[in-house]
Design a protein around this motif. Structure first.
Motif, PDB file in Angstrom:
ATOM      1  N   SER A 297     -34.366 -35.076  -5.633  1.00  0.00           N
ATOM      2  CA  SER A 297     -32.936 -34.886  -5.846  1.00  0.00           C
ATOM      3  C   SER A 297     -32.441 -33.734  -4.985  1.00  0.00           C
ATOM      4  O   SER A 297     -33.214 -32.883  -4.553  1.00  0.00           O
ATOM      5  CB  SER A 297     -32.654 -34.602  -7.321  1.00  0.00           C
ATOM      6  OG  SER A 297     -33.376 -33.467  -7.750  1.00  0.00           O
ATOM      7  N   VAL A 298     -31.148 -33.725  -4.744  1.00  0.00           N
ATOM      8  CA  VAL A 298     -30.521 -32.665  -3.951  1.00  0.00           C
ATOM      9  C   VAL A 298     -29.116 -32.442  -4.480  1.00  0.00           C
ATOM     10  O   VAL A 298     -28.458 -33.380  -4.940  1.00  0.00           O
ATOM     11  CB  VAL A 298     -30.505 -33.016  -2.443  1.00  0.00           C
ATOM     12  CG1 VAL A 298     -29.609 -34.192  -2.157  1.00  0.00           C
ATOM     13  CG2 VAL A 298     -30.104 -31.824  -1.602  1.00  0.00           C
ATOM     14  N   THR A 299     -28.679 -31.196  -4.442  1.00  0.00           N
ATOM     15  CA  THR A 299     -27.296 -30.875  -4.765  1.00  0.00           C
ATOM     16  C   THR A 299     -26.836 -29.711  -3.897  1.00  0.00           C
ATOM     17  O   THR A 299     -27.621 -28.823  -3.580  1.00  0.00           O
ATOM     18  CB  THR A 299     -27.098 -30.556  -6.259  1.00  0.00           C
ATOM     19  OG1 THR A 299     -25.706 -30.414  -6.540  1.00  0.00           O
ATOM     20  CG2 THR A 299     -27.826 -29.295  -6.667  1.00  0.00           C
ATOM     21  N   VAL A 300     -25.568 -29.744  -3.486  1.00  0.00           N
ATOM     22  CA  VAL A 300     -24.975 -28.699  -2.663  1.00  0.00           C
ATOM     23  C   VAL A 300     -24.088 -27.854  -3.555  1.00  0.00           C
ATOM     24  O   VAL A 300     -23.346 -28.375  -4.393  1.00  0.00           O
ATOM     25  CB  VAL A 300     -24.146 -29.309  -1.509  1.00  0.00           C
ATOM     26  CG1 VAL A 300     -23.498 -28.222  -0.679  1.00  0.00           C
ATOM     27  CG2 VAL A 300     -24.998 -30.195  -0.645  1.00  0.00           C
ATOM     28  N   HIS A 301     -24.170 -26.533  -3.384  1.00  0.00           N
ATOM     29  CA  HIS A 301     -23.284 -25.621  -4.110  1.00  0.00           C
ATOM     30  C   HIS A 301     -21.837 -25.959  -3.749  1.00  0.00           C
ATOM     31  O   HIS A 301     -21.558 -26.341  -2.604  1.00  0.00           O
ATOM     32  CB  HIS A 301     -23.620 -24.180  -3.720  1.00  0.00           C
ATOM     33  CG  HIS A 301     -22.923 -23.171  -4.539  1.00  0.00           C
ATOM     34  ND1 HIS A 301     -21.663 -22.716  -4.223  1.00  0.00           N
ATOM     35  CD2 HIS A 301     -23.293 -22.509  -5.670  1.00  0.00           C
ATOM     36  CE1 HIS A 301     -21.284 -21.824  -5.121  1.00  0.00           C
ATOM     37  NE2 HIS A 301     -22.260 -21.685  -6.011  1.00  0.00           N
ATOM     38  N   PRO A 302     -20.895 -25.834  -4.674  1.00  0.00           N
ATOM     39  CA  PRO A 302     -19.498 -26.182  -4.366  1.00  0.00           C
ATOM     40  C   PRO A 302     -18.917 -25.449  -3.161  1.00  0.00           C
ATOM     41  O   PRO A 302     -18.057 -25.978  -2.465  1.00  0.00           O
ATOM     42  CB  PRO A 302     -18.752 -25.794  -5.643  1.00  0.00           C
ATOM     43  CG  PRO A 302     -19.766 -25.919  -6.720  1.00  0.00           C
ATOM     44  CD  PRO A 302     -21.065 -25.521  -6.098  1.00  0.00           C
ATOM     45  N   PHE A 303     -19.395 -24.233  -2.886  1.00  0.00           N
ATOM     46  CA  PHE A 303     -18.906 -23.489  -1.719  1.00  0.00           C
ATOM     47  C   PHE A 303     -19.669 -23.831  -0.439  1.00  0.00           C
ATOM     48  O   PHE A 303     -19.327 -23.360   0.634  1.00  0.00           O
ATOM     49  CB  PHE A 303     -18.964 -21.988  -1.974  1.00  0.00           C
ATOM     50  CG  PHE A 303     -18.037 -21.538  -3.067  1.00  0.00           C
ATOM     51  CD1 PHE A 303     -16.719 -21.959  -3.117  1.00  0.00           C
ATOM     52  CD2 PHE A 303     -18.492 -20.707  -4.060  1.00  0.00           C
ATOM     53  CE1 PHE A 303     -15.870 -21.558  -4.123  1.00  0.00           C
ATOM     54  CE2 PHE A 303     -17.652 -20.291  -5.072  1.00  0.00           C
ATOM     55  CZ  PHE A 303     -16.336 -20.717  -5.104  1.00  0.00           C
ATOM     56  N   GLY A 304     -20.732 -24.635  -0.542  1.00  0.00           N
ATOM     57  CA  GLY A 304     -21.466 -25.088   0.628  1.00  0.00           C
ATOM     58  C   GLY A 304     -22.387 -24.058   1.239  1.00  0.00           C
ATOM     59  O   GLY A 304     -22.760 -24.179   2.400  1.00  0.00           O
TER      60      GLY A 304
END
Length: 94
Positions: free
Chosen positions: A49-56
């Motif tokens: 799985s992967v997720t990006v922080h909202p600020f990138g």
């Protein structure tokens, strides 16, 4: 492809796939150029799985034995933290 995640404030998204890579894409540049990924990181184990922080600025990648938090730099992913959990199939910033 296992997972895809995007940032809110930057025009980037991340994907992880069965070829043991995590790729960071810049979709603003991909519309004008030749649609190549901005950054690619190969792992010895398969990312689930992967997720990006909202600020990138951060990306979290889940593996079978835990997850790792990376800082997104200009030309690399830098490991900030490793947490051991078993079978980490879903990660999410909230």
């Amino acid at each position: 492809m296992h997972c895809i995640s995007s940032a809110i404030t930057k025009q980037i998204f991340a994907t992880c796939s069965e070829d043991n890579t995590v790729k960071i894409w810049n979709y603003y540049e991909s519309e004008t150029n030749d649609k190549r990924g901005v950054l690619s990181k190969y792992f010895k184990e398969e990312p689930l799985s992967v997720t990006v922080h909202p600020f990138g600025i951060f990306v979290t990648v889940g593996f079978a034995n835990g997850f790792k938090v990376f800082a997104i730099l200009t030309d690399a992913l830098f490991v900030l933290k490793e947490v051991g959990l078993s079978n980490c199939r879903i990660v999410k910033y909230s």
